[in-house]
Write a protein that holds these residues in place. Sequence first.
Motif, PDB file in Angstrom:
ATOM      1  N   LEU A   1       0.754  -0.996   0.130  1.00  0.00           N
ATOM      2  CA  LEU A   1      -0.028  -0.047  -0.015  1.00  0.00           C
ATOM      3  C   LEU A   1       1.030   1.209   0.131  1.00  0.00           C
ATOM      4  O   LEU A   1       0.736   2.152  -0.746  1.00  0.00           O
ATOM      5  CB  LEU A   1      -1.036   0.026   1.164  1.00  0.00           C
ATOM      6  CG  LEU A   1      -2.071  -0.911   1.404  1.00  0.00           C
ATOM      7  CD1 LEU A   1      -2.746  -1.104   2.551  1.00  0.00           C
ATOM      8  CD2 LEU A   1      -2.993  -1.165   0.063  1.00  0.00           C
ATOM      9  N   TYR A   2       1.813   1.200   0.900  1.00  0.00           N
ATOM     10  CA  TYR A   2       2.599   2.378   0.974  1.00  0.00           C
ATOM     11  C   TYR A   2       3.711   2.864  -0.271  1.00  0.00           C
ATOM     12  O   TYR A   2       3.790   3.715  -0.564  1.00  0.00           O
ATOM     13  CB  TYR A   2       3.515   2.410   2.123  1.00  0.00           C
ATOM     14  CG  TYR A   2       4.292   3.929   2.374  1.00  0.00           C
ATOM     15  CD1 TYR A   2       3.700   4.946   2.701  1.00  0.00           C
ATOM     16  CD2 TYR A   2       5.691   3.864   2.140  1.00  0.00           C
ATOM     17  CE1 TYR A   2       4.481   6.277   3.114  1.00  0.00           C
ATOM     18  CE2 TYR A   2       6.519   4.926   2.267  1.00  0.00           C
ATOM     19  CZ  TYR A   2       5.907   6.059   2.838  1.00  0.00           C
ATOM     20  OH  TYR A   2       6.653   7.215   2.943  1.00  0.00           O
ATOM     21  N   GLY A   3       4.128   1.500  -0.768  1.00  0.00           N
ATOM     22  CA  GLY A   3       4.820   1.558  -1.985  1.00  0.00           C
ATOM     23  C   GLY A   3       4.065   2.181  -3.302  1.00  0.00           C
ATOM     24  O   GLY A   3       4.864   2.972  -4.022  1.00  0.00           O
TER      25      GLY A   3
ATOM     26  N   LEU B   1      -7.602   4.563  -2.020  1.00  0.00           N
ATOM     27  CA  LEU B   1      -8.693   3.721  -1.326  1.00  0.00           C
ATOM     28  C   LEU B   1     -10.150   4.286  -1.564  1.00  0.00           C
ATOM     29  O   LEU B   1     -11.227   3.390  -1.841  1.00  0.00           O
ATOM     30  CB  LEU B   1      -8.507   3.322   0.055  1.00  0.00           C
ATOM     31  CG  LEU B   1      -7.380   2.382   0.550  1.00  0.00           C
ATOM     32  CD1 LEU B   1      -7.303   2.263   1.974  1.00  0.00           C
ATOM     33  CD2 LEU B   1      -7.557   1.222  -0.182  1.00  0.00           C
ATOM     34  N   ARG B   2     -10.177   5.576  -1.322  1.00  0.00           N
ATOM     35  CA  ARG B   2     -11.540   6.223  -1.417  1.00  0.00           C
ATOM     36  C   ARG B   2     -11.834   6.261  -3.357  1.00  0.00           C
ATOM     37  O   ARG B   2     -13.149   6.037  -3.344  1.00  0.00           O
ATOM     38  CB  ARG B   2     -11.573   7.791  -1.158  1.00  0.00           C
ATOM     39  CG  ARG B   2     -11.723   8.257   0.298  1.00  0.00           C
ATOM     40  CD  ARG B   2     -12.002   9.485   0.693  1.00  0.00           C
ATOM     41  NE  ARG B   2     -10.743  10.052   0.409  1.00  0.00           N
ATOM     42  CZ  ARG B   2     -10.029  10.367   1.527  1.00  0.00           C
ATOM     43  NH1 ARG B   2     -10.034   9.817   2.614  1.00  0.00           N
ATOM     44  NH2 ARG B   2      -8.767  11.125   1.168  1.00  0.00           N
ATOM     45  N   PHE B   3     -11.045   6.589  -3.983  1.00  0.00           N
ATOM     46  CA  PHE B   3     -11.248   6.268  -5.424  1.00  0.00           C
ATOM     47  C   PHE B   3     -11.602   4.896  -5.496  1.00  0.00           C
ATOM     48  O   PHE B   3     -12.721   4.651  -6.341  1.00  0.00           O
ATOM     49  CB  PHE B   3      -9.900   6.520  -6.358  1.00  0.00           C
ATOM     50  CG  PHE B   3     -10.131   6.355  -7.799  1.00  0.00           C
ATOM     51  CD1 PHE B   3     -10.736   7.393  -8.375  1.00  0.00           C
ATOM     52  CD2 PHE B   3      -9.797   5.257  -8.337  1.00  0.00           C
ATOM     53  CE1 PHE B   3     -10.906   7.057  -9.792  1.00  0.00           C
ATOM     54  CE2 PHE B   3      -9.849   4.930  -9.518  1.00  0.00           C
ATOM     55  CZ  PHE B   3     -10.363   5.754 -10.565  1.00  0.00           C
ATOM     56  N   LEU B   4     -10.965   3.915  -5.196  1.00  0.00           N
ATOM     57  CA  LEU B   4     -11.378   2.540  -5.294  1.00  0.00           C
ATOM     58  C   LEU B   4     -12.760   2.308  -4.874  1.00  0.00           C
ATOM     59  O   LEU B   4     -13.642   1.291  -5.579  1.00  0.00           O
ATOM     60  CB  LEU B   4     -10.529   1.600  -4.579  1.00  0.00           C
ATOM     61  CG  LEU B   4     -10.742   0.108  -4.574  1.00  0.00           C
ATOM     62  CD1 LEU B   4     -10.613  -0.452  -6.256  1.00  0.00           C
ATOM     63  CD2 LEU B   4      -9.770  -0.841  -3.951  1.00  0.00           C
TER      64      LEU B   4
ATOM     65  N   TYR C   1      -8.321   1.503 -16.305  1.00  0.00           N
ATOM     66  CA  TYR C   1      -9.516   2.212 -15.984  1.00  0.00           C
ATOM     67  C   TYR C   1      -9.053   3.251 -14.896  1.00  0.00           C
ATOM     68  O   TYR C   1      -9.486   4.373 -14.738  1.00  0.00           O
ATOM     69  CB  TYR C   1     -10.416   1.346 -15.129  1.00  0.00           C
ATOM     70  CG  TYR C   1     -11.681   1.674 -14.752  1.00  0.00           C
ATOM     71  CD1 TYR C   1     -12.916   1.808 -15.455  1.00  0.00           C
ATOM     72  CD2 TYR C   1     -11.745   2.362 -13.336  1.00  0.00           C
ATOM     73  CE1 TYR C   1     -13.944   2.446 -14.832  1.00  0.00           C
ATOM     74  CE2 TYR C   1     -12.839   2.879 -12.890  1.00  0.00           C
ATOM     75  CZ  TYR C   1     -13.994   2.734 -13.613  1.00  0.00           C
ATOM     76  OH  TYR C   1     -15.000   3.381 -13.359  1.00  0.00           O
ATOM     77  N   ALA C   2      -7.956   2.928 -14.194  1.00  0.00           N
ATOM     78  CA  ALA C   2      -7.486   3.996 -13.058  1.00  0.00           C
ATOM     79  C   ALA C   2      -6.417   4.894 -13.765  1.00  0.00           C
ATOM     80  O   ALA C   2      -5.724   4.689 -14.864  1.00  0.00           O
ATOM     81  CB  ALA C   2      -6.374   3.424 -12.054  1.00  0.00           C
ATOM     82  N   PRO C   3      -6.669   6.294 -13.315  1.00  0.00           N
ATOM     83  CA  PRO C   3      -5.754   7.215 -13.911  1.00  0.00           C
ATOM     84  C   PRO C   3      -4.546   7.134 -13.300  1.00  0.00           C
ATOM     85  O   PRO C   3      -4.125   6.560 -12.273  1.00  0.00           O
ATOM     86  CB  PRO C   3      -6.445   8.561 -13.203  1.00  0.00           C
ATOM     87  CG  PRO C   3      -7.005   8.088 -11.693  1.00  0.00           C
ATOM     88  CD  PRO C   3      -7.433   6.692 -12.226  1.00  0.00           C
TER      89      PRO C   3
ATOM     90  N   GLY D   1      -0.373   3.955  -8.956  1.00  0.00           N
ATOM     91  CA  GLY D   1       0.621   3.075  -8.275  1.00  0.00           C
ATOM     92  C   GLY D   1      -0.316   2.517  -7.019  1.00  0.00           C
ATOM     93  O   GLY D   1       0.107   1.519  -6.517  1.00  0.00           O
ATOM     94  N   ARG D   2      -0.816   3.747  -6.558  1.00  0.00           N
ATOM     95  CA  ARG D   2      -1.767   3.224  -5.213  1.00  0.00           C
ATOM     96  C   ARG D   2      -2.654   1.967  -5.393  1.00  0.00           C
ATOM     97  O   ARG D   2      -2.801   1.193  -4.595  1.00  0.00           O
ATOM     98  CB  ARG D   2      -2.518   4.503  -4.612  1.00  0.00           C
ATOM     99  CG  ARG D   2      -1.659   5.370  -3.857  1.00  0.00           C
ATOM    100  CD  ARG D   2      -2.054   6.733  -3.655  1.00  0.00           C
ATOM    101  NE  ARG D   2      -1.999   7.535  -4.809  1.00  0.00           N
ATOM    102  CZ  ARG D   2      -2.273   8.703  -4.816  1.00  0.00           C
ATOM    103  NH1 ARG D   2      -2.924   9.504  -3.924  1.00  0.00           N
ATOM    104  NH2 ARG D   2      -2.093   9.518  -5.942  1.00  0.00           N
ATOM    105  N   LEU D   3      -3.477   2.126  -6.324  1.00  0.00           N
ATOM    106  CA  LEU D   3      -4.266   1.091  -6.781  1.00  0.00           C
ATOM    107  C   LEU D   3      -3.455  -0.380  -7.202  1.00  0.00           C
ATOM    108  O   LEU D   3      -4.080  -1.310  -6.781  1.00  0.00           O
ATOM    109  CB  LEU D   3      -5.259   1.230  -7.739  1.00  0.00           C
ATOM    110  CG  LEU D   3      -6.226   2.571  -7.662  1.00  0.00           C
ATOM    111  CD1 LEU D   3      -7.022   3.102  -8.771  1.00  0.00           C
ATOM    112  CD2 LEU D   3      -7.013   2.231  -6.473  1.00  0.00           C
ATOM    113  N   GLN D   4      -2.231   0.194  -7.765  1.00  0.00           N
ATOM    114  CA  GLN D   4      -1.376  -1.481  -7.968  1.00  0.00           C
ATOM    115  C   GLN D   4      -1.111  -1.959  -6.672  1.00  0.00           C
ATOM    116  O   GLN D   4      -0.852  -3.199  -6.498  1.00  0.00           O
ATOM    117  CB  GLN D   4      -0.447  -0.947  -8.784  1.00  0.00           C
ATOM    118  CG  GLN D   4       0.216  -2.261  -9.419  1.00  0.00           C
ATOM    119  CD  GLN D   4      -0.578  -3.020 -10.359  1.00  0.00           C
ATOM    120  OE1 GLN D   4      -1.149  -2.832 -11.283  1.00  0.00           O
ATOM    121  NE2 GLN D   4      -0.280  -4.169 -10.177  1.00  0.00           N
TER     122      GLN D   4
END
Length: 460
Positions: free
Chosen positions: A113-115, A262-265, A382-384, A389-392
């Motif tokens: 998550l942090y990475g 996480l909010r975007f997700l 789908y993700a911007p 990176g965060r969603l990955q």
Amino acid sequence: MSHTPSTATPETPEPEPGRHGPESAQEAAEAAEAPNGTPRTGLRGLLRRAVADTRPLALPAFRRTFLGQGAALVGVMLTSVAVPVQLYALTGSSLIVGLGGLVGLLPIVVFGLYGGAVADAVDRRRLYLGSCLLTWAVTLALLLQSVLEVRSPALILALVAVQSGGFAVSSSVRGAIVPLLVPAEQIPGANALLYTAGDLGQVLGPLLAGLLLSLPGGFSLAYGADALLFTAALYAALRLPPLPPAQGATGRPGLRSVLDGLRFLGGSPVLVMSFAVDIAAMVLAMPQALFPQAAAERFHGGVGPLYAAIAAGSLAAGLFSGWIGRVRRQGVALTLAVVVWAAAVAAAGFARSLWAAVALLVLAGAADLVSAVYRQTILQTYAPDRLRGRLQGVFTVVVSGGPRLGDLRAGTTAAVASLTVAWSGAALVCVVLVLGAALLVRPFWEYDARAAKPAPGAGA
């Protein structure tokens, strides 16, 4: 999205991702059309359209990443086999061996998550290279402790924890890098190639580990081979072009930036469902923890073929994955792939013949490759870019944590119920849950890869 070309010498300029290099299997497929534009229906034309889409390999930056990652994954499997064998040799305790998997889980969650948040705020090339160097350094430390005969299980477990953190960061960054190296229409093919390389590593790595560990100084040989093979991944990372953060990306990675992702997700039903079906597939239908019991009680041997079957099916599907990138309704395709995976696993649990079970697990592995490619592709397209990176990172946590929870679920169920219930019962529940949920979440079921756009407010 504009793509930055890779570093190249004047004599060998690298093509831009939107341009095509030498003829590939996919281009050959397009050439297999009749003069009137209709596809040829002959066997040769069908085969050309079915084989893996190799167009991404014409792009030098992706080609180096593919080759480096493929070599590194063979080495990773060497260490993943050598570590538990060495721990058992030192302690004679399966509990200590089990701790080897447990100590790696928390670093994967935290640093995944942090990475991912850091990957959205810094140059991804530098972060990827740094995380690869950390992983390589830990492998060298494992080699050193073996050569010096330190014989410390605590040291090995500590090194495993550090290596898991480095792996989590590099996986999060690598997933965010791929869409920057290839054009959008080639992302499914690129993911299929990377997953196929991973499956090949899962087949070759354990075989090579078994050979090396049977030799004098086998642990040192295994760790040394891993360190040598991993230099290919380091070279590929070093040759990547600069990959600065996207416009609008946060400059301060931390808890707030993780929560933003996480909010975007949470507001994107397409992404939520792509993660949910993966969790269901791994937690409810992963039978791997039951293979030793099945081999002992039902098949009277054959644990090796059981463990190899899923990877073999995935590898075969990857070699004939050319059709994957032509599917537009990727939500439907992902759902059906998970349903086939779970149904094949459930059928294998009812089988009384070893080779029938293996054949069904091969089919399950093929479906798993298809679902993995679509999960990754949906996320990457789908993700911007500013949140990729965060969603990955979330993806890395789900992919790494799901099978561990699946092993726990399977082992616990087998302890209180029959082998068939533990193996097939939960897999059948997975079929019903995944199909029902996908039908209820209409944005996911109707997701069209060519027409769909990121959720409102995603940004560019």
